[in-house]
Structures are given as structure tokens and as C-alpha cells.
Design a protein around this motif. Structure first.
Motif, mmCIF file in Angstrom:
data_model
loop_
_atom_site.group_PDB
_atom_site.id
_atom_site.type_symbol
_atom_site.label_atom_id
_atom_site.label_comp_id
_atom_site.label_asym_id
_atom_site.label_seq_id
_atom_site.Cartn_x
_atom_site.Cartn_y
_atom_site.Cartn_z
ATOM 1 N N ALA A 126 0.822 -1.217 0.000
ATOM 2 C CA ALA A 126 0.000 0.000 0.000
ATOM 3 C C ALA A 126 0.853 1.264 0.000
ATOM 4 O O ALA A 126 0.457 2.288 -0.565
ATOM 5 N N ARG A 127 2.027 1.216 0.611
ATOM 6 C CA ARG A 127 2.887 2.401 0.711
ATOM 7 C C ARG A 127 3.987 2.432 -0.350
ATOM 8 O O ARG A 127 4.845 3.317 -0.323
ATOM 9 N N LEU A 128 3.964 1.492 -1.286
ATOM 10 C CA LEU A 128 4.971 1.475 -2.342
ATOM 11 C C LEU A 128 4.784 2.690 -3.245
ATOM 12 O O LEU A 128 3.688 2.967 -3.731
ATOM 13 N N ASP A 129 5.868 3.427 -3.479
ATOM 14 C CA ASP A 129 5.781 4.619 -4.308
ATOM 15 C C ASP A 129 7.125 4.838 -4.992
ATOM 16 O O ASP A 129 8.028 3.974 -4.941
ATOM 17 N N TYR A 130 7.285 5.984 -5.621
ATOM 18 C CA TYR A 130 8.522 6.294 -6.317
ATOM 19 C C TYR A 130 9.684 6.451 -5.336
ATOM 20 O O TYR A 130 9.490 6.812 -4.167
ATOM 21 N N ASN A 131 10.902 6.210 -5.810
ATOM 22 C CA ASN A 131 12.105 6.257 -4.984
ATOM 23 C C ASN A 131 12.462 7.701 -4.631
ATOM 24 O O ASN A 131 12.287 8.611 -5.443
ATOM 25 N N ASP A 132 12.994 7.896 -3.431
ATOM 26 C CA ASP A 132 13.377 9.251 -3.018
ATOM 27 C C ASP A 132 14.847 9.551 -3.288
ATOM 28 O O ASP A 132 15.307 10.660 -3.041
ATOM 29 N N GLN A 133 15.591 8.572 -3.814
ATOM 30 C CA GLN A 133 17.006 8.771 -4.115
ATOM 31 C C GLN A 133 17.320 8.222 -5.511
ATOM 32 O O GLN A 133 16.699 7.266 -5.970
ATOM 33 N N LYS A 134 18.312 8.841 -6.171
ATOM 34 C CA LYS A 134 18.819 8.310 -7.433
ATOM 35 C C LYS A 134 19.893 7.261 -7.153
ATOM 36 O O LYS A 134 20.613 7.345 -6.167
ATOM 37 N N THR A 135 19.980 6.281 -8.066
ATOM 38 C CA THR A 135 20.991 5.228 -7.909
ATOM 39 C C THR A 135 22.064 5.308 -8.989
ATOM 40 O O THR A 135 23.113 4.673 -8.865
ATOM 41 N N GLY A 136 21.817 6.056 -10.070
ATOM 42 C CA GLY A 136 22.740 6.078 -11.198
ATOM 43 C C GLY A 136 22.488 4.974 -12.197
ATOM 44 O O GLY A 136 23.125 4.906 -13.242
ATOM 45 N N VAL A 137 21.523 4.081 -11.902
ATOM 46 C CA VAL A 137 21.149 2.989 -12.807
ATOM 47 C C VAL A 137 19.846 3.383 -13.491
ATOM 48 O O VAL A 137 18.814 3.559 -12.835
ATOM 49 N N ALA A 138 19.882 3.517 -14.813
ATOM 50 C CA ALA A 138 18.733 4.040 -15.550
ATOM 51 C C ALA A 138 17.463 3.224 -15.317
ATOM 52 O O ALA A 138 16.377 3.780 -15.115
ATOM 53 N N ALA A 139 17.568 1.890 -15.359
ATOM 54 C CA ALA A 139 16.390 1.037 -15.226
ATOM 55 C C ALA A 139 15.724 1.203 -13.866
ATOM 56 O O ALA A 139 14.523 0.941 -13.716
ATOM 57 N N THR A 140 16.492 1.630 -12.869
ATOM 58 C CA THR A 140 15.941 1.875 -11.532
ATOM 59 C C THR A 140 15.474 3.307 -11.380
ATOM 60 O O THR A 140 14.419 3.573 -10.792
ATOM 61 N N ASP A 141 16.223 4.229 -11.948
ATOM 62 C CA ASP A 141 15.932 5.650 -11.733
ATOM 63 C C ASP A 141 14.737 6.158 -12.524
ATOM 64 O O ASP A 141 14.330 7.312 -12.347
ATOM 65 N N ILE A 142 14.173 5.335 -13.410
ATOM 66 C CA ILE A 142 12.900 5.752 -14.011
ATOM 67 C C ILE A 142 11.825 5.879 -12.935
ATOM 68 O O ILE A 142 10.797 6.524 -13.142
ATOM 69 N N ASN A 143 12.086 5.290 -11.764
ATOM 70 C CA ASN A 143 11.150 5.381 -10.646
ATOM 71 C C ASN A 143 11.590 6.396 -9.594
ATOM 72 O O ASN A 143 11.134 6.339 -8.456
ATOM 73 N N TYR A 144 12.470 7.310 -9.960
ATOM 74 C CA TYR A 144 12.837 8.411 -9.073
ATOM 75 C C TYR A 144 11.691 9.426 -9.073
ATOM 76 O O TYR A 144 11.179 9.796 -10.123
ATOM 77 N N TYR A 145 11.301 9.898 -7.897
ATOM 78 C CA TYR A 145 10.067 10.670 -7.770
ATOM 79 C C TYR A 145 10.079 11.967 -8.576
ATOM 80 O O TYR A 145 9.049 12.372 -9.135
ATOM 81 N N ASP A 146 11.254 12.621 -8.691
ATOM 82 C CA ASP A 146 11.277 13.908 -9.394
ATOM 83 C C ASP A 146 11.344 13.736 -10.906
ATOM 84 O O ASP A 146 11.302 14.722 -11.643
ATOM 85 N N TYR A 147 11.433 12.489 -11.371
ATOM 86 C CA TYR A 147 11.303 12.201 -12.795
ATOM 87 C C TYR A 147 9.856 11.859 -13.151
ATOM 88 O O TYR A 147 9.570 11.505 -14.304
ATOM 89 N N ASN A 148 8.967 11.954 -12.182
ATOM 90 C CA ASN A 148 7.562 11.610 -12.393
ATOM 91 C C ASN A 148 6.697 12.713 -11.790
ATOM 92 O O ASN A 148 6.294 12.646 -10.617
ATOM 93 N N ARG A 149 6.449 13.733 -12.580
ATOM 94 C CA ARG A 149 5.745 14.908 -12.083
ATOM 95 C C ARG A 149 5.117 15.665 -13.244
ATOM 96 O O ARG A 149 5.403 15.371 -14.416
ATOM 97 N N GLY A 150 4.274 16.642 -12.914
ATOM 98 C CA GLY A 150 3.629 17.434 -13.947
ATOM 99 C C GLY A 150 3.578 18.907 -13.584
ATOM 100 O O GLY A 150 3.572 19.276 -12.398
#
Length: 737
Positions: free
Chosen positions: A268-292
Motif C-alpha cells: 500500500a505504501r509502495l511509491d517512487y524512490n526518493d534517491q537516485k541510484t545512477g542505474v537508468a532502469a531503476t531511476d525511471i522510478n525516481y520521484y522527481d522524474y515523475n511529475r507534472g
């Protein structure tokens, strides 16, 4: 555009025009209790065709209805509201269906002037402060021709009735705070009538902000400004102008897969990541890359003038501008960020002549609009901790599309019988489009790609309506109506994305983008209503039976000419058919002067008429309930008053739904409880008023799936699920002078 400069221009523009509508008295049955929902009709009608929610009715939906039109309409039967938030700030991440049809395929208008955009198609319900609206009306089934349906009405039509500048000067202020950093400040000033000219003006501003209830990110700030001017023109006419700006930045919530949605205790609390990892496949889920980022400006004028005692003229010019950018991480190319840009400009005019002759009320109107929708995507590679531009995803030129829509409405009354008939002609002239692709290397310039071209087309339709009502007594009325619904072609970007992502296969098969768009057309529906209304001192009840036949629905098909990965490719075409039927009920019981009960249930069956094909296999969907459409839902509650206190507990129920068309992904029903406690002092201090409100939403903190993001013909694994907001507590104070 700079915020302060934009609002200065807004204020200057509004100061040039003002207006006030001509008064038209509509017959009403009065009861002693305050009305929350009432049947409503348009000018020059004799048959009630819609339901109106008053300011008091909108209050029953609480804080979330202050900045969301759909939340304000959610109290009505047949309206299925799914939200990721309890505060109305989740832009374009909610889902609403009206009688099983997505609201994005419906209409929203202010004073009959349509509000809509593209990608996604449909209304922008988050643009207005609902404190600036007197009421809203919802039309389902038969929709009068003068309702501003814009590009479609399959999903019903909502009309907003603004709170124009008042004749008396005044100040309204409210402040709200609540869970997850929620804060909302609202201020409205009314000048009252100035001098002998009768000129009056109003201006309002609000600021709303909140943190996401899970994960990192904010839902605001949301800044909204609204100004109206009213100028009477003697005894025969008036001129008014209304302007609204809404500006909001918002981080998105992350959706869940069906497997994740099936275990909410863990996810229920799963959401976008709050930190970057430097790995593109993971960082597509970085929160500031998902906004409007969303900015909308709307201007409208209304000129009313009585040409004679029996003939009235109305002109409504308008202008609308949308500027939005939405960033989202995508898996293609090993992981990248895609920016979707919407640069939309619409301008038009509605002209009407209305009057009454020989007992027949008539209205003749014409709606003309030009729209330019520049909608495109751009790609950014995730390189370490930064983003690097990689050119356009889909780019196609956008010319000027046009709407021509004349309409005629007639109504009359004979004894206890009321009759109404109307005809609208809708003509949508789509523009030519030329396609381009980005070069493979920097600076990623655009190159012509003729196979991506699309020829402009004309889509047109006659839209009839017919209604009849019979007054059985002063309190009882029976009625029946028929109306055709429609929506212009939409979902262009998904089709272009499918083509571009598989361009080599399409070109090898000799299939161009134009060939795909040749299968696009108008979705249509035939809607029938049969009902009865009773309105008395102790209760009012309005059951309605409805039936609909839906044709040319946008549906996935398999194309054996184009093989990708050993299977025929699939894409959308307007070939689907569905049938819907059900019953709605509006029930208000005035138990005593202190107690009012309401119960608004809906039963809906909406099923596909035929099985569907997908990538060479048959999907057995015939006779199965359409995705994300519960058979049963209801809103219910009570209002208890004791002196200056008011207590309003309420229930929201949504039945079982499915996230795929073959019914493998079942989402269980949920029942939510809300409660609102208010203290009202109409005479607080030297003529001022005071209202204190405390509301608790999702009182028992239930975990549940609220939003299902899926097409009606979604296959297994293609839907995305969003968790509903947990318990929230909101406190607000409102002062009026």
C-alpha cells in the motif's frame, strides 16, 4: 508565463468587459428543508433533464470538492469517482465513470462553454475553485443541445453555474489545514453595485498545497485566481466577463501491478524512490522524474439582450489556453524519462436566439470553435545523476481543427403533459498533420517522415433528443427521454507511439500511419431513460431506469499484415459495441426539522456485445462487465442539526470491479465512512458569519484500491492500480463579511 505578470494581464483584460445573465424563472416545488439535489432544466425547456447539486450539496463531499468538479458531483447516483487523494489535488490520476462510461468521454462546461483538452482527451476538472460556483448540473442520457458538449457527450455532461459578482459588497475568507501538510487559503472580494451604473466586480484567489500521503513529493502549490465583472445594460440586457487562471505543479503517485495490488498489506505504501541510484532502469522510478506542471487560462464573455418581449439574443465568445508538461519514467530503451507537452489553444463563440411563440419555447443556436493542439513527446536519457536530451519521441505538426455545431430546441406544455425535442448537428474538421522523426545523433534534429503523415478528415453526426413528462399530481411526475451521445476521435498519441515503436515492421508490410487513422471515427451511443419523481414535504424520490447502445467504441484489434515477435501487432480502431442498462435512485428523507437522510444507489450492467481478438487469439469478453465498472455502488448519509451544530456522517460504497476484460484481475468492493462536524454562526460579529468545520475521511483507515487505470478492453497485466488515500483529518474556518 510569469505568475504575477499573467495575473496582472488577467485583471486588466477582465476590467474591459462585464455582464449579467437575463433572469429566467424555472418552476420549482418548494419544501421547507434545505435542498442538496434538485431536478434542473435549461432555459426554454419544459422537461427536467438533469440533476443539480447546490453549494450545500457540494459541501457534503468535503474538502476534496473544493478543487475538483468530479468530487463535487460524486454525491449523485451514477457517478463513480475514484481518487488517489482525499483533498482533490491528484491531477489526472483520478478516474470517473458516469453510468459505466469514462468521464473523459463526456463534457464539462462553464455557462455552456466547453472545457476540454487532449492527451488525455476530455475535461480538465481541476481548474476551478468550487467556492466560486453557485451549483453544478449533471446531464445523463438525453443532453439538451445548448449544453456545451464540446467534442463529446458519451460520458454525460456537467455544467457549472458561476457565482457572479454580487450586488452587495462582501468579503469571504477561509483557511483549511489537515493531514499530510494540507493547507488551503481562499479569499474573495465583491465590490457590490457601484454608483448608478450597477457595475459590480468580484475577485478571488486561493493557494492550496499538500504533501503526498506516501512517498516523496508534493501535490502543489496550486494557485487559482478568478475575476468577474457584471455590467447591466439598461432593462433589456447585460454584459459579463469571467476569467480564470489555474497553475499547479504536482508529483505523481506510482501505480501497482495486479500482483502488488493483491497484497496491500505489503504494498500500500509502495511509491517512487526518493534517491537516485545512477542505474537508468531503476531511476525511471525516481520521484522527481515523475511529475507534472499544469497552467490553464480561461476567458469568456456573455452578452444577453432582449430584442423584443418574446425574442432574446445571447453571444458567448471565449478563449482557452493550456500549457502542460508531464514527466514520466518509461522502460523503453533500457530506461529513460519522457516529457509529454500539451500546448493547446481554443477559441470560439456560441450564439443563440430564444423566445416563445404560440406556447412553444424555442432556442436556435450555433457553436463555432477553432483549436490548435500541439501535443508531442521528448525523450531524455538517464546518464548517471543527470538527464540528457535524446530528441523527440513522436512529433507531428498540428493544424487548426474546427467545430461547427448548429442546434435547435423546442419545448411546450399541454395540460399535464410536457414535451421537448431537439436536434444538433456536430461537425468536426480535423486538420492535416505531417510526421517527423529525430535524427540518431546530437543535436537530434527533426527529419521528415512521410509515412507518419495523416490527412485531415471530417467527422459529422446528427444528435437528436426527445423528452416527455406527465404531471400525475402536484408531487408526482413520470418522464421518458431519448438522446444520442458521441465523442470525436481521440487517443491519437497511443496509435502514433505504436506505429513509431514498430515502424520498420509497418513499413515492410506497406502500412502507413494514415492507414491506421482511417479506422478512427466517432464513438456513438443511443440512450433511453424512464423514471418517476416524487417531491413532497417529508421525502423526495427519483428512480430512473436507463438503457444504452454503444457503437464504434475504440477497441484493440490484431493486424495479420504486421508481424512483431512472431505475432500480429495490435492497435486501436473504432469497431467495438457494448450494451448498458441499470437503475439509479435519488432519495432524500426529511425525518424531522433536525434530521435529513439521503441514499443514492446505482445498479449498472455494461457489457461488450462481441468477443475481441488480440495478437491472433480470441479474448472471450462477450456478456462480461466492462473493466472498472461495478454493478453496485452508492452514496448515503445523514445531516443532523442541533442549534448551531451540524453533524454529517456519510458512506461511499463501490462494488467488485475487474482490471481486465476477461475478468482475471478482480478488485474487491470497499465501503468507506466519512464524517463532518460543523459549527455555524450566521450572525457572528457586526453582520459577519463564522463557520468552523472538522471532517474525517476514510474514518476507519481502510486499505483499498481506488483507481484502476485501464482501457475498457484491457488484457491481463495491462492495467495499473492506485491505492486510495488513508484516513485524513481536515479543519477549516470560514468568515464572511
Amino acid at each position: 508565463m510569469d505568475w504575477k505578470l499573467g495575473y496582472g494581464s488577467l485583471a486588466l483584460g477582465i476590467s474591459l468587459l462585464a455582464s449579467e445573465p437575463l433572469s429566467v424563472e424555472l418552476e420549482r416545488v418548494e419544501v421547507s428543508q434545505e435542498r442538496y439535489i434538485a431536478p434542473t432544466m435549461q432555459t426554454y425547456e419544459t422537461v427536467y433533464t438533469g440533476s443539480e447539486v447546490s453549494q450545500k450539496g457540494m459541501e457534503l463531499s468535503g474538502v476534496r470538492a473544493k478543487s475538483s468538479v468530479y468530487e463535487a458531483a460524486g454525491i449523485l447516483p451514477g457517478v463513480q469517482v475514484e481518487s488517489v487523494e482525499n483533498n482533490g489535488l491528484g491531477i489526472e490520476q483520478s478516474n470517473v465513470r458516469i453510468r459505466g462510461v469514462k468521464s473523459s468521454l463526456g463534457a464539462l462546461s462553464v455557462e455552456g462553454i466547453p472545457n476540454y483538452g487532449g492527451n488525455p482527451i476530455g475535461p480538465r476538472d481541476y481548474l476551478y475553485d468550487m467556492e466560486n460556483m453557485e451549483s453544478l448540473s449533471l446531464y445523463k442520457g438525453a443532453i439538451p443541445g445548448d449544453i456545451g458538449t464540446g467534442v463529446g457527450s458519451r460520458g454525460g455532461a456537467i455544467t457549472l453555474h458561476p457565482k457572479w459578482a454580487k450586488e452587495e459588497s462582501g468579503v469571504e475568507f477561509s483557511q483549511g489545514v489537515g493531514s499530510h501538510g494540507y493547507t488551503r487559503s481562499y479569499l474573495r472580494l465583491d465590490s457590490g453595485s457601484l454608483g448608478g451604473s450597477g457595475t459590480r466586480a468580484s475577485g478571488s484567489f486561493s493557494y492550496t498545497d499538500a504533501e503526498k500521503w506516501k512517498g516523496e513529493g508534493d501535490l502543489g502549490g496550486r494557485k487559482n485566481g478568478n475575476i468577474t465583472l457584471v455590467q447591466p445594460l439598461g432593462e433589456k440586457g447585460s454584459l459579463k466577463l469571467w476569467a480564470n487562471r489555474n497553475d499547479q505543479d504536482s508529483h505523481l503517485y506510482r501505480g501497482l501491478s495486479y500482483t502488488q495490488a493483491s497484497d496491500l498489506n505489503a504494498n500500500a505504501r509502495l511509491d517512487y524512490n526518493d534517491q537516485k541510484t545512477g542505474v537508468a532502469a531503476t531511476d525511471i522510478n525516481y520521484y522527481d522524474y515523475n511529475r507534472g506542471e499544469y497552467q490553464n487560462d480561461d476567458y469568456l464573455a456573455v452578452f444577453d439582450y432582449a430584442l423584443s418581449d418574446s425574442l432574446k439574443l445571447s453571444l458567448k465568445p471565449y478563449y482557452s489556453k493550456e500549457d502542460a508538461q508531464v514527466y514520466q519514467g518509461v522502460t523503453s530503451g533500457g530506461g529513460r524519462v519522457q516529457k509529454r507537452t500539451r500546448d493547446i489553444e481554443r477559441k470560439g463563440v456560441i450564439g443563440e436566439l430564444g423566445g416563445e411563440l404560440l406556447g412553444i419555447k424555442s432556442l436556435l443556436g450555433y457553436h463555432y470553435e477553432e483549436s490548435d493542439m500541439n501535443i508531442y513527446t521528448q525523450n531524455y536519457a538517464i546518464t548517471g545523476q543527470t538527464l540528457s536530451y535524446r530528441g523527440y519521441g513522436v512529433f507531428a505538426t498540428a493544424g487548426t481543427a474546427k467545430i461547427h455545431s448548429p442546434y435547435l430546441k423546442l419545448s411546450t406544455q399541454s395540460g399535464n403533459w410536457h414535451y421537448q425535442a431537439g436536434m444538433k448537428y456536430f461537425r468536426f474538421e480535423d486538420s492535416d498533420s505531417q510526421g517527423y522523426v529525430s535524427s540518431a545523433a546530437a543535436p537530434y534534429g527533426l527529419n521528415r517522415a512521410s509515412d507518419l503523415d495523416r490527412e485531415g478528415e471530417v467527422h459529422d453526426l446528427w444528435v437528436p433528443t426527445l423528452g416527455v413528462a406527465y404531471d400525475i399530481s402536484e408531487s408526482w411526475q413520470a418522464y421518458a427521454s431519448y438522446g444520442k451521445g458521441f465523442i470525436r476521435p481521440y487517443s491519437y498519441m497511443p496509435l502514433m507511439n505504436t506505429y513509431q515503436n514498430n515502424r520498420a515492421a509497418f513499413m515492410a508490410a506497406g502500412v502507413s500511419a494514415k492507414d491506421l487513422f482511417d479506422g478512427y471515427g466517432l464513438e456513438k451511443s443511443d440512450n433511453f431513460d424512464l423514471g418517476i419523481r416524487y417531491r413532497g414535504e417529508s421525502f423526495e424520490i427519483a428512480p430512473t431506469l436507463f438503457y444504452g447502445r454503444h457503437q464504434n467504441l475504440l477497441t484493440n484489434i490484431s493486424d495479420d499484415r504486421v508481424i512483431v515477435g512472431g505475432k500480429p501487432i495490435s492497435y486501436q480502431q473504432n469497431i467495438g459495441k457494448a450494451t448498458s442498462y441499470g437503475v439509479e435512485l435519488e432519495l432524500n428523507a426529511f425525518v424531522s426539522e433536525d434530521w435529513t437522510l439521503f441514499f443514492n444507489p446505482t445498479y449498472t450492467r455494461m457489457t461488450y456485445d462481441e468477443d475481441l481478438s488480440y495478437q491472433g487469439s480470441v479474448m472471450e469478453v462477450k456478456g462480461k462487465q466492462v473493466v472498472d465498472t461495478p454493478e453496485w455502488m452508492f452514496r448515503a448519509g445523514a445531516i443532523y442539526t442541533y442549534g448551531a451544530w451540524e453533524l454529517a456522517p456519510a458512506l461511499r460504497y463501490l462494488g467488485n470491479r475487474y482490471g481486465d476484460s476477461t475478468h482475471n484481475e478482480k478488485i474487491d468492493s470497499h465501503l468507506l465512512a466519512d464524517v463532518r462536524l460543523s459549527y455555524l454562526r450566521p450572525k457572528f460579529y457586526q453582520g459577519s458569519s463564522l463557520k468552523l468545520s472538522l471532517e474525517v475521511n476514510n474514518l476507519f483507515d481502510k486499505k483499498y484500491i481506488s483507481v484502476i487505470n485501464a482501457s475498457d478492453d484491457a488484457r491481463n497485466g495491462s492495467a495499473t492500480y492506485y491505492v486510495g488515500a488513508p484516513r485524513s483529518v481536515m479543519l477549516s474556518v470560514a468568515l464572511g463579511f
